[in-house]
Design an enzyme around this catalytic site. Structure first.
Site, PDB file in Angstrom:
ATOM      1  N   ARG A 168      13.335  -7.438  -5.466  1.00  0.00           N
ATOM      2  CA  ARG A 168      13.554  -6.262  -6.936  1.00  0.00           C
ATOM      3  C   ARG A 168      13.891  -4.976  -5.110  1.00  0.00           C
ATOM      4  O   ARG A 168      13.633  -4.997  -4.640  1.00  0.00           O
ATOM      5  CB  ARG A 168      12.921  -5.843  -7.599  1.00  0.00           C
ATOM      6  CG  ARG A 168      11.543  -6.030  -6.589  1.00  0.00           C
ATOM      7  CD  ARG A 168      10.440  -6.066  -7.804  1.00  0.00           C
ATOM      8  NE  ARG A 168       9.328  -6.129  -7.549  1.00  0.00           N
ATOM      9  CZ  ARG A 168       8.328  -5.064  -7.181  1.00  0.00           C
ATOM     10  NH1 ARG A 168       8.804  -3.615  -8.085  1.00  0.00           N
ATOM     11  NH2 ARG A 168       7.493  -5.386  -6.518  1.00  0.00           N
ATOM     12  N   GLY A 169      14.816  -3.765  -6.418  1.00  0.00           N
ATOM     13  CA  GLY A 169      14.775  -2.398  -5.436  1.00  0.00           C
ATOM     14  C   GLY A 169      15.252  -2.631  -4.720  1.00  0.00           C
ATOM     15  O   GLY A 169      16.586  -2.766  -4.056  1.00  0.00           O
ATOM     16  N   ILE A 170      14.535  -1.775  -3.231  1.00  0.00           N
ATOM     17  CA  ILE A 170      15.365  -0.960  -2.092  1.00  0.00           C
ATOM     18  C   ILE A 170      15.098  -2.893  -1.143  1.00  0.00           C
ATOM     19  O   ILE A 170      16.988  -2.629  -0.764  1.00  0.00           O
ATOM     20  CB  ILE A 170      14.182  -0.490  -0.823  1.00  0.00           C
ATOM     21  CG1 ILE A 170      13.837   0.738  -1.773  1.00  0.00           C
ATOM     22  CG2 ILE A 170      14.338  -0.941   0.338  1.00  0.00           C
ATOM     23  CD1 ILE A 170      13.675   1.420  -1.584  1.00  0.00           C
ATOM     24  N   ARG A 185       7.107 -13.411  -3.492  1.00  0.00           N
ATOM     25  CA  ARG A 185       5.948 -14.499  -4.026  1.00  0.00           C
ATOM     26  C   ARG A 185       7.209 -15.285  -5.552  1.00  0.00           C
ATOM     27  O   ARG A 185       5.661 -16.035  -4.968  1.00  0.00           O
ATOM     28  CB  ARG A 185       5.089 -13.094  -5.271  1.00  0.00           C
ATOM     29  CG  ARG A 185       4.539 -12.110  -3.498  1.00  0.00           C
ATOM     30  CD  ARG A 185       3.392 -11.646  -4.636  1.00  0.00           C
ATOM     31  NE  ARG A 185       2.735 -11.086  -3.471  1.00  0.00           N
ATOM     32  CZ  ARG A 185       1.730 -10.255  -4.162  1.00  0.00           C
ATOM     33  NH1 ARG A 185       1.842  -9.866  -4.361  1.00  0.00           N
ATOM     34  NH2 ARG A 185       0.550 -10.346  -2.737  1.00  0.00           N
ATOM     35  N   ASP A 198       4.495 -15.241   0.687  1.00  0.00           N
ATOM     36  CA  ASP A 198       3.379 -14.129   0.128  1.00  0.00           C
ATOM     37  C   ASP A 198       3.342 -13.490   2.039  1.00  0.00           C
ATOM     38  O   ASP A 198       2.367 -14.927   2.641  1.00  0.00           O
ATOM     39  CB  ASP A 198       2.286 -14.347  -0.207  1.00  0.00           C
ATOM     40  CG  ASP A 198       1.306 -13.493  -0.554  1.00  0.00           C
ATOM     41  OD1 ASP A 198       1.221 -12.195   0.233  1.00  0.00           O
ATOM     42  OD2 ASP A 198       0.711 -13.400  -1.272  1.00  0.00           O
ATOM     43  N   VAL A 199       3.646 -12.759   2.105  1.00  0.00           N
ATOM     44  CA  VAL A 199       3.517 -12.171   3.477  1.00  0.00           C
ATOM     45  C   VAL A 199       2.399 -11.906   3.719  1.00  0.00           C
ATOM     46  O   VAL A 199       1.795 -11.288   4.845  1.00  0.00           O
ATOM     47  CB  VAL A 199       4.494 -10.711   3.678  1.00  0.00           C
ATOM     48  CG1 VAL A 199       5.738 -10.427   3.411  1.00  0.00           C
ATOM     49  CG2 VAL A 199       3.883  -9.161   2.837  1.00  0.00           C
ATOM     50  N   TYR A 243      -1.410   3.561   1.233  1.00  0.00           N
ATOM     51  CA  TYR A 243      -0.237   3.256   1.354  1.00  0.00           C
ATOM     52  C   TYR A 243       0.716   4.341   2.708  1.00  0.00           C
ATOM     53  O   TYR A 243       0.964   3.225   3.758  1.00  0.00           O
ATOM     54  CB  TYR A 243       0.371   3.216   0.153  1.00  0.00           C
ATOM     55  CG  TYR A 243       1.888   3.478   0.252  1.00  0.00           C
ATOM     56  CD1 TYR A 243       2.594   2.607   0.109  1.00  0.00           C
ATOM     57  CD2 TYR A 243       3.007   4.683  -0.006  1.00  0.00           C
ATOM     58  CE1 TYR A 243       3.738   2.166   0.047  1.00  0.00           C
ATOM     59  CE2 TYR A 243       3.934   4.609   0.069  1.00  0.00           C
ATOM     60  CZ  TYR A 243       4.622   2.970  -0.210  1.00  0.00           C
ATOM     61  OH  TYR A 243       6.203   2.914   0.027  1.00  0.00           O
ATOM     62  N   LYS A 272       1.934   2.926   6.075  1.00  0.00           N
ATOM     63  CA  LYS A 272       3.632   3.316   5.810  1.00  0.00           C
ATOM     64  C   LYS A 272       3.783   3.862   7.978  1.00  0.00           C
ATOM     65  O   LYS A 272       4.805   3.411   8.412  1.00  0.00           O
ATOM     66  CB  LYS A 272       4.284   3.521   5.351  1.00  0.00           C
ATOM     67  CG  LYS A 272       3.940   3.281   3.819  1.00  0.00           C
ATOM     68  CD  LYS A 272       5.129   1.905   4.097  1.00  0.00           C
ATOM     69  CE  LYS A 272       5.617   1.107   2.790  1.00  0.00           C
ATOM     70  NZ  LYS A 272       6.292   0.139   2.441  1.00  0.00           N
TER      71      LYS A 272
END
Length: 242
Positions: free
Chosen positions: A20-22, A42, A56-57, A148, A152
């Site tokens: 999903r998303g990016i 996942r 799962d990372v 977060y 990052k």
């Protein structure tokens, strides 16, 4: 799929969090450029035309199993995009240790696990492209996102250290730092909040997932072969000077 002359046809790409998303946009863009694309998610779901593998990372064993599936079906992973990430936003004094540890384990630890596993094949091939999806928040900071932002910003040191370790083996490592991007999350924000956020951005608009995706495809191409340890902002100018 069509072959892009800037992207040697048939190279194998693995995108984590590609459902999903990016991440989804990145997977689709690589497919359109002629790469063979696999994603992890996942729940094992993913866009049409890519190999979707459940993993799962935060689980090194599950990631290794996912890599073995990709290697058996597509070949050694030559481009890895560490995109999987989570948030647990709250102010520092309210943030639990689990809030902090879970975000770091996924966003930073997940990148470590997937890149470590991918680097084995890259070293044998003396070729590799490592692309880490960070955030403007990693450089700019954001109240309520200590966990977060820390996870990052750490990706920058990760990419630059990896460049010094593996740069002589034909392997590059770069960071993409998106700003506010049009996703389900930003679409759910009240209109007044969206207007306020856009007012902070010199471009006066949110970015698109496709703009991030095209940057990833370019970083994997031969045109970017001499770029490593770089942070590429895709943020409309929001993080200038950081």
């Amino acid at each position: 799929m069509t072959d892009d002359p800037q992207a040697p046809a048939g190279r194998v790409v693995l995108v984590t969090g590609g459902n999903r998303g990016i991440g989804r946009a990145i997977a689709v863009a690589f497919g359109a450029a002629g790469y063979r694309v696999a994603i992890t998610s996942r729940d094992g779901s993913g866009p049409a035309g890519v190999l979707a593998v459940q993993a799962d990372v935060t689980d090194a064993v599950a990631l290794d199993a996912a890599f073995r599936v990709v290697e058996a079906e597509l070949g050694p992973v030559e481009v890895v995009v560490a995109n999987a990430g989570i948030t647990r936003d709250t102010l520092l004094l309210r943030m639990s240790e689990d809030d902090f540890d879970d975000v770091v384990a996924t966003n930073l630890g997940g990148a470590f696990r997937v890149v470590k596993r991918a680097s084995k094949g890259m070293l044998r091939a003396r070729f590799g492209r490592v692309i880490l999806i960070s955030s403007v928040v990693g450089m700019l900071g954001s109240a309520g996102q200590v966990n977060y932002a820390a996870s990052k910003s750490a990706l920058v040191g990760f990419a630059r250290s990896l460049t010094r370790e593996l740069g002589a083996r034909g392997i590059t490592a770069n960071v993409i730092a998106p700003g506010f991007i049009e996703t389900d999350m930003t679409a759910a924000l009240p209109e007044a909040t969206q207007t306020e956020y856009k007012g902070r951005i010199p471009a006066r608009r949110f970015g698109t997932v496709d703009e991030v995706a095209r940057t990833a495809v370019w970083l994997a191409s031969d045109d970017a072969a001499y770029i490593s340890g770089a942070v590429i902002p895709v943020d409309g100018g929001l993080g200038m000077g950081h």
